[in-house]
Each structure stands twice: as structure tokens, then as C-alpha cells.
Design a protein around this motif. Structure first.
Motif, PDB file in Angstrom:
ATOM      1  N   ALA A  72       0.820  -1.219   0.000  1.00 31.73           N
ATOM      2  CA  ALA A  72       0.000   0.000   0.000  1.00 31.73           C
ATOM      3  C   ALA A  72       0.851   1.266   0.000  1.00 31.73           C
ATOM      4  O   ALA A  72       0.491   2.260  -0.646  1.00 31.73           O
ATOM      5  N   ILE A  73       1.956   1.253   0.706  1.00 30.81           N
ATOM      6  CA  ILE A  73       2.794   2.454   0.791  1.00 30.81           C
ATOM      7  C   ILE A  73       3.383   2.819  -0.569  1.00 30.81           C
ATOM      8  O   ILE A  73       3.207   3.948  -1.032  1.00 30.81           O
ATOM      9  N   PRO A  74       4.042   1.894  -1.273  1.00 29.88           N
ATOM     10  CA  PRO A  74       4.510   2.285  -2.615  1.00 29.88           C
ATOM     11  C   PRO A  74       3.357   2.523  -3.583  1.00 29.88           C
ATOM     12  O   PRO A  74       3.463   3.368  -4.480  1.00 29.88           O
ATOM     13  N   TRP A  75       2.241   1.809  -3.421  1.00 33.01           N
ATOM     14  CA  TRP A  75       1.068   2.006  -4.287  1.00 33.01           C
ATOM     15  C   TRP A  75       0.622   3.466  -4.184  1.00 33.01           C
ATOM     16  O   TRP A  75       0.239   4.089  -5.171  1.00 33.01           O
ATOM     17  N   ALA A  76       0.701   4.027  -2.977  1.00 32.39           N
ATOM     18  CA  ALA A  76       0.302   5.421  -2.743  1.00 32.39           C
ATOM     19  C   ALA A  76       1.397   6.412  -3.127  1.00 32.39           C
ATOM     20  O   ALA A  76       1.170   7.621  -3.111  1.00 32.39           O
ATOM     21  N   GLY A  77       2.597   5.905  -3.436  1.00 29.27           N
ATOM     22  CA  GLY A  77       3.690   6.793  -3.826  1.00 29.27           C
ATOM     23  C   GLY A  77       4.714   7.035  -2.739  1.00 29.27           C
ATOM     24  O   GLY A  77       5.643   7.818  -2.924  1.00 29.27           O
ATOM     25  N   GLY A  78       4.558   6.373  -1.604  1.00 24.35           N
ATOM     26  CA  GLY A  78       5.453   6.595  -0.475  1.00 24.35           C
ATOM     27  C   GLY A  78       6.602   5.604  -0.393  1.00 24.35           C
ATOM     28  O   GLY A  78       6.721   4.686  -1.203  1.00 24.35           O
ATOM     29  N   ALA A  79       7.439   5.821   0.620  1.00 25.44           N
ATOM     30  CA  ALA A  79       8.560   4.928   0.929  1.00 25.44           C
ATOM     31  C   ALA A  79       8.360   4.410   2.347  1.00 25.44           C
ATOM     32  O   ALA A  79       8.038   5.179   3.260  1.00 25.44           O
ATOM     33  N   ILE A  80       8.549   3.125   2.548  1.00 24.56           N
ATOM     34  CA  ILE A  80       8.305   2.486   3.835  1.00 24.56           C
ATOM     35  C   ILE A  80       9.477   2.695   4.796  1.00 24.56           C
ATOM     36  O   ILE A  80      10.636   2.647   4.393  1.00 24.56           O
ATOM     37  N   VAL A  81       9.146   2.945   6.065  1.00 21.90           N
ATOM     38  CA  VAL A  81      10.147   3.081   7.120  1.00 21.90           C
ATOM     39  C   VAL A  81       9.731   2.145   8.258  1.00 21.90           C
ATOM     40  O   VAL A  81       9.014   2.548   9.178  1.00 21.90           O
ATOM     41  N   PRO A  82      10.159   0.866   8.194  1.00 21.51           N
ATOM     42  CA  PRO A  82       9.821  -0.040   9.290  1.00 21.51           C
ATOM     43  C   PRO A  82      10.679   0.298  10.510  1.00 21.51           C
ATOM     44  O   PRO A  82      11.891   0.503  10.386  1.00 21.51           O
ATOM     45  N   VAL A  83      10.048   0.377  11.675  1.00 18.43           N
ATOM     46  CA  VAL A  83      10.757   0.759  12.898  1.00 18.43           C
ATOM     47  C   VAL A  83      10.790  -0.439  13.843  1.00 18.43           C
ATOM     48  O   VAL A  83       9.750  -1.060  14.107  1.00 18.43           O
ATOM     49  N   ASN A  84      11.967  -0.738  14.350  1.00 22.44           N
ATOM     50  CA  ASN A  84      12.146  -1.857  15.261  1.00 22.44           C
ATOM     51  C   ASN A  84      11.372  -1.603  16.558  1.00 22.44           C
ATOM     52  O   ASN A  84      11.584  -0.597  17.230  1.00 22.44           O
ATOM     53  N   THR A  85      10.500  -2.528  16.919  1.00 21.15           N
ATOM     54  CA  THR A  85       9.658  -2.362  18.111  1.00 21.15           C
ATOM     55  C   THR A  85      10.440  -2.541  19.411  1.00 21.15           C
ATOM     56  O   THR A  85       9.912  -2.239  20.479  1.00 21.15           O
TER      57      THR A  85
END
Length: 165
Positions: A72-85
Motif C-alpha cells: 500500500a505504501i509504494p502504491w500510494a507513492g510513499g517509501a516504507i520506514v519499518p521501525v524496530n519495536t
């Protein structure tokens, strides 16, 4: 024609539309359902102010919704930033500032961290809950996935930034 990050999802939805894509507890979704939800979540992110190239953080445990966000994030044009919990609130705050994340998806396991981040959250375009029962002041992921208008794929790929890891 250049490859784009959402191609695997589109192919699976085309070839295996009714096959099971995700199972999370009692929730089972087909590839066709996942593709539709991804387009709707992307539409919701755009409506909430996401612009092409914006960074979107995810502070959550692994789930079917987390899987959907990878598309969904790239579909919307964004870049994903996964954050370590497992990081402290201070370390998470640093990552959010340094990455320039403008939107964040959070699950119930990290609710306490978000409250500790205080005014940093006020700078976000949106805080979206991945929980079945979101906090009163958070946007519901399921609301986006079921009620938003589908967004056209922004076809991110090639030299576009996919994420900050």
C-alpha cells in the motif's frame, strides 16, 4: 517498461485471485481481497495528505495488515520506514525525525511508545491504528481498507526510493 514494487501483488491477484494470501488469527484473505484493500489503504493515505516520495513509518508487530502496507505504501507513492519495536522511545523519535516520516501506522503493542513521543506525533499527517479497536483519536486502518476509494497505483520502482531500513 520498468518493474514496479507492486507487480508481485498484481500478478498474484490476477493469476490466483481466490487463493489464500494471508491468514492472521481468524482473518483469511485472498489475493484479490488483499489487492483491493491495498488500493483502498493507498487511497486513504493520499486523502490524509501523503505526497509522492513521503516516508511512512510502521511501528508494529508482524501481521496481515503489516503485509498489506508493504504494497500500500509504494502504491500510494510513499517509501516504507519499518521501525524496530524493541527500540526505546528516544531511539524511535530519532528514526522518525531522521527519516522524515510524515505518517505512521502503529499497533496496540506500541501505543505506550506513541504517547511517550508527544509533540513529534503532532507533526505527523496521520497516526493510523492497526488494531481491531483503535484508540479514540487514531484513524482506523480497517476504515481505510474498507471505506476509502481505491487509488491508482503510483508505479514506484526503478530508481524510486522503496524504503529506509
Amino acid at each position: 517498461m520498468r518493474a514496479h514494487l507492486t507487480q508481485p501483488l498484481k500478478r498474484a491477484a490476477l493469476v490466483k485471485r481466490h487463493n489464500i494470501a494471508t491468514i492472521d488469527g481468524d482473518r483469511k484473505r485472498s489475493w484479490g481481497e488483499v489487492r483491493e484493500r491495498v488500493a483502498r489503504v493507498a487511497g486513504g493515505m493520499r486523502r490524509l495528505g501523503l505526497e509522492t516520495g513521503d516516508r511512512v513509518a510502521i511501528l508494529a508487530m508482524s501481521s496481515d495488515r503489516y503485509f498489506e502496507l508493504h504494497f500500500a505504501i509504494p502504491w500510494a507513492g510513499g517509501a516504507i520506514v519499518p521501525v524496530n519495536t524493541r527500540l526505546s522511545a528516544e531511539e524511535i523519535a530519532y528514526i522518525l525525525r531522521d527519516s522524515g516520516a510524515s505518517m505512521i501506522f502503529v499497533d496496540e503493542t506500541q501505543r505506550h511508545v506513541v504517547s511517550a513521543l508527544g509533540e513529534l506525533m503532532a507533526d505527523m499527517k496521520a497516526v493510523i491504528s492497526l488494531d481491531d479497536q483503535p484508540a479514540d483519536d487514531w484513524i482506523s486502518y480497517e476504515g481505510l481498507a474498507t471505506n476509502e476509494e481505491p487509488e491508482e497505483d503510483h508505479l514506484r520502482g526503478g530508481s524510486d526510493m522503496a524504503g529506509i531500513f
